[in-house]
Design an enzyme around this catalytic site. Structure first.
Site, short mmCIF file in Angstrom:
data_model
loop_
_atom_site.label_atom_id
_atom_site.label_comp_id
_atom_site.label_asym_id
_atom_site.label_seq_id
_atom_site.Cartn_x
_atom_site.Cartn_y
_atom_site.Cartn_z
N HIS A 38 0.87 -1.17 0.00
CA HIS A 38 0.00 0.00 0.00
C HIS A 38 0.92 1.23 0.00
O HIS A 38 2.14 1.10 0.15
CB HIS A 38 -0.88 0.01 1.25
CG HIS A 38 -2.07 -0.91 1.15
ND1 HIS A 38 -3.03 -0.99 2.13
CD2 HIS A 38 -2.46 -1.79 0.18
CE1 HIS A 38 -3.96 -1.86 1.77
NE2 HIS A 38 -3.63 -2.36 0.61
N GLU A 40 1.55 3.63 2.12
CA GLU A 40 2.36 3.89 3.32
C GLU A 40 3.55 2.94 3.38
O GLU A 40 4.69 3.35 3.65
CB GLU A 40 1.51 3.72 4.59
CG GLU A 40 0.29 4.61 4.65
CD GLU A 40 -0.94 4.02 3.96
OE1 GLU A 40 -0.79 3.19 3.03
OE2 GLU A 40 -2.05 4.42 4.36
N CYS A 62 -5.02 1.67 6.53
CA CYS A 62 -5.88 0.53 6.88
C CYS A 62 -5.52 -0.02 8.25
O CYS A 62 -4.36 -0.19 8.59
CB CYS A 62 -5.80 -0.55 5.81
SG CYS A 62 -4.15 -1.11 5.41
N CYS A 71 -1.52 -0.86 7.50
CA CYS A 71 -0.65 0.31 7.32
C CYS A 71 -0.64 1.18 8.57
O CYS A 71 0.37 1.84 8.85
CB CYS A 71 -1.11 1.12 6.11
SG CYS A 71 -0.75 0.27 4.58
N1 LIG Z 1 -4.82 1.39 -1.33
C1 LIG Z 1 -4.63 1.63 0.01
C2 LIG Z 1 -5.62 1.31 0.97
N2 LIG Z 1 -6.79 0.80 0.57
C3 LIG Z 1 -7.71 0.09 1.48
O1 LIG Z 1 -7.27 -1.24 1.64
C4 LIG Z 1 -8.20 -2.15 1.04
C5 LIG Z 1 -7.46 -3.28 0.35
O2 LIG Z 1 -6.60 -3.90 1.28
P1 LIG Z 1 -5.69 -5.15 0.84
O3 LIG Z 1 -6.61 -6.31 0.66
O4 LIG Z 1 -4.73 -5.35 1.98
O5 LIG Z 1 -5.00 -4.75 -0.44
C6 LIG Z 1 -9.01 -1.28 0.09
O6 LIG Z 1 -10.30 -1.79 -0.13
C7 LIG Z 1 -9.07 0.05 0.83
O7 LIG Z 1 -10.04 0.04 1.85
N3 LIG Z 1 -5.37 1.53 2.27
C8 LIG Z 1 -4.19 2.06 2.68
O8 LIG Z 1 -3.97 2.22 3.90
N4 LIG Z 1 -3.24 2.39 1.78
C9 LIG Z 1 -3.40 2.19 0.46
O9 LIG Z 1 -2.48 2.51 -0.32
#
Ligand SMILES: Nc1c(N[C@@H]2O[C@H](COP(=O)(O)O)[C@@H](O)[C@H]2O)[nH]c(=O)[nH]c1=O
Length: 142
Positions: A38, A40, A62, A71
């Site tokens: 992600h 972070e 997240c 994150c």
């Molecule tokens: N792309 C993004 C986030 N995206 C969040 O994470 C979810 C996907 O989580 P995963 O299954 O682990 O890839 C996505 O639906 C959204 O809620 N979060 C963040 O902290 N940073 C990021 O750059």
């Protein structure tokens, strides 16, 4: 930085994260393809140490371990001092939990930083995540 995430990040939202040391940007991260860093984690991976730095992120970090680790936890573990968040993540597993986790760990968290500008770009992508849509429906109709 978040625009660089497209289109490879999809269906995850394109998120950007910069790490700042006394008003100087020292790392720029953005969402990598699903299952990879992600924003972070991508920014943190560029530095040997991030202790005491300030982070600016376009979406609430997240709280949960999905395809990748939390994150919010990564920012805590790396000793980030302050986190500026543009938007709360509407994902049902997040929705403020990431903010709470970081505050409980003593991080100075500010929410709504440049929110209007970020929302104009990211909102369209928050709606197209099929997992988010289905989870949201499950939650609303259960
Ligand atoms: N792309 C993004 C986030 N995206 C969040 O994470 C979810 C996907 O989580 P995963 O299954 O682990 O890839 C996505 O639906 C959204 O809620 N979060 C963040 O902290 N940073 C990021 O750059």
């Amino acid at each position: 930085a978040s625009r660089l995430a497209l289109p490879h990040c999809l269906p995850n939202p394109p998120v950007g994260c910069v790490l700042v040391d006394h008003d100087t940007i020292v790392a720029r991260g953005y969402t990598q393809p699903p299952g990879h860093f992600h924003a972070e984690a991508h920014a943190l991976s560029q530095l040997a140490t991030a202790h005491g730095l300030e982070a600016f992120v376009t979406l609430e970090p997240c709280s949960f371990h999905g395809r990748t680790p939390s994150c919010a936890q990564a920012l805590i573990d790396n000793g980030i001092r302050r986190v500026n968040v543009a938007m709360i993540d509407p994902h049902p597993l997040n929705q403020g939990r990431g903010i709470d986790m970081m505050r409980r760990a003593g991080i100075d968290v500010r929410v709504g930083v440049e929110q209007a500008m970020v929302a104009r770009f990211i909102s369209q992508h928050l709606d197209i995540d099929p997992r988010y849509q289905s989870l949201k429906c499950c939650q609303e109709f259960s």
